[in-house]
Design a protein around this motif. Structure first.
Motif, PDB file in Angstrom:
ATOM      1  N   ALA A  40      -3.255  15.639  26.649  1.00 24.84           N
ATOM      2  CA  ALA A  40      -1.920  15.533  26.326  1.00 24.84           C
ATOM      3  C   ALA A  40      -1.814  16.910  25.515  1.00 24.84           C
ATOM      4  O   ALA A  40      -0.981  17.563  25.675  1.00 24.84           O
ATOM      5  CB  ALA A  40      -1.513  14.395  25.913  1.00 24.84           C
ATOM      6  N   ILE A  88       2.580  12.941  29.334  1.00 23.27           N
ATOM      7  CA  ILE A  88       3.293  14.346  28.622  1.00 23.27           C
ATOM      8  C   ILE A  88       4.420  14.673  29.679  1.00 23.27           C
ATOM      9  O   ILE A  88       5.602  15.181  29.183  1.00 23.27           O
ATOM     10  CB  ILE A  88       2.471  15.453  28.367  1.00 23.27           C
ATOM     11  CG1 ILE A  88       1.687  14.923  26.953  1.00 23.27           C
ATOM     12  CG2 ILE A  88       3.097  16.643  28.013  1.00 23.27           C
ATOM     13  CD1 ILE A  88       2.150  14.403  25.882  1.00 23.27           C
ATOM     14  N   LEU A 143       0.624  20.091  26.419  1.00 23.76           N
ATOM     15  CA  LEU A 143       1.687  20.480  25.361  1.00 23.76           C
ATOM     16  C   LEU A 143       1.763  22.041  24.740  1.00 23.76           C
ATOM     17  O   LEU A 143       2.822  22.563  24.959  1.00 23.76           O
ATOM     18  CB  LEU A 143       1.775  19.635  24.177  1.00 23.76           C
ATOM     19  CG  LEU A 143       2.558  18.184  24.579  1.00 23.76           C
ATOM     20  CD1 LEU A 143       2.472  17.187  23.252  1.00 23.76           C
ATOM     21  CD2 LEU A 143       4.049  18.494  24.824  1.00 23.76           C
TER      22      LEU A 143
END
Length: 153
Positions: free
Chosen positions: A113, A70, A117
Motif C-alpha cells: 500500500a 489503495i 501511494l
C-alpha cells in the motif's frame, strides 16, 4: 481528466467502482481539510483476497491485497472530491493484517500500500503508518487499511 488520475492510468492502473460499505458506516467523513477514510477491504468484483497470512495467503498476495485496497480508497476520494489532484497529503495509513500468531512481517504486507501511494502521488503519498497483525478481520479478508488524507479547500 486530472493529472493524478492520468498518471495512475499511465501506470496501467484503473480505479474500481466506489465500493459500497458492508455494514453501518460511510466510506469517508470530511472534517475541515481532512478526509477520514473507513477501512477498505481487498474486494473488487470477483477479485477478493481472504484468509490468514502466511498460511492461506502469501506475503506477495497480501501486498497485492494492500494495493487493491489503495485503489479502492482512491476511488472513494475521487468520488468524494471529483479529482485526485485535490489530495494535498496522505497523512496516515493504518494497516491490519489477518495473520497467524507467529507471523511478524506485517510491515512487508502493508508496504504494498505504502509503495503504491508514493508511486501514484509522489511526495504527497508519503505518510505516517501503523502495520499491525490481527487475530481476525471482517469477512476473513487478508488485509484492511484506513487512511487520513489532507485535501484542498
Amino acid at each position: 481528466m486530472d493529472q493524478t488520475l492520468a498518471h495512475l492510468q499511465s501506470l496501467g492502473l484503473t480505479l474500481p467502482e466506489v465500493p459500497a460499505p458492508v455494514a453501518a458506516y460511510v466510506n469517508c467523513v470530511r472534517s475541515g481539510n481532512l478526509l477520514y477514510l473507513s477501512g477498505g477491504l481487498p474486494m473488487d468484483g470477483d477479485n477478493r483476497i481472504f484468509g490468514k497470512i502466511p498460511s492461506d495467503v502469501s506475503i506477495e498476495r497480501g501486498q497485492e491485497a494492500s494495493r487493491m485496497i489503495i485503489l479502492n480508497r482512491l476511488a472513494v476520494i475521487h468520488g468524494e472530491l471529483g479529482s485526485l489532484d485535490k489530495i494535498k497529503q496522505v497523512v496516515a495509513l493504518n494497516g491490519f493484517v489477518n495473520s497467524e500468531p507467529d507471523f511478524y512481517e506485517h510491515p512487508a504486507v502493508i508496504n504494498g500500500a505504502s509503495e503504491l501511494l508514493i508511486k501514484i502521488l509522489g511526495d504527497r503519498g508519503k505518510h505516517s503508518r501503523t502495520a499491525l497483525g490481527a487475530a481476525s478481520l471482517p469477512l476473513n479478508v487478508a488485509v484492511e487499511i484506513n487512511l487520513v488524507v489532507e485535501v484542498e479547500d
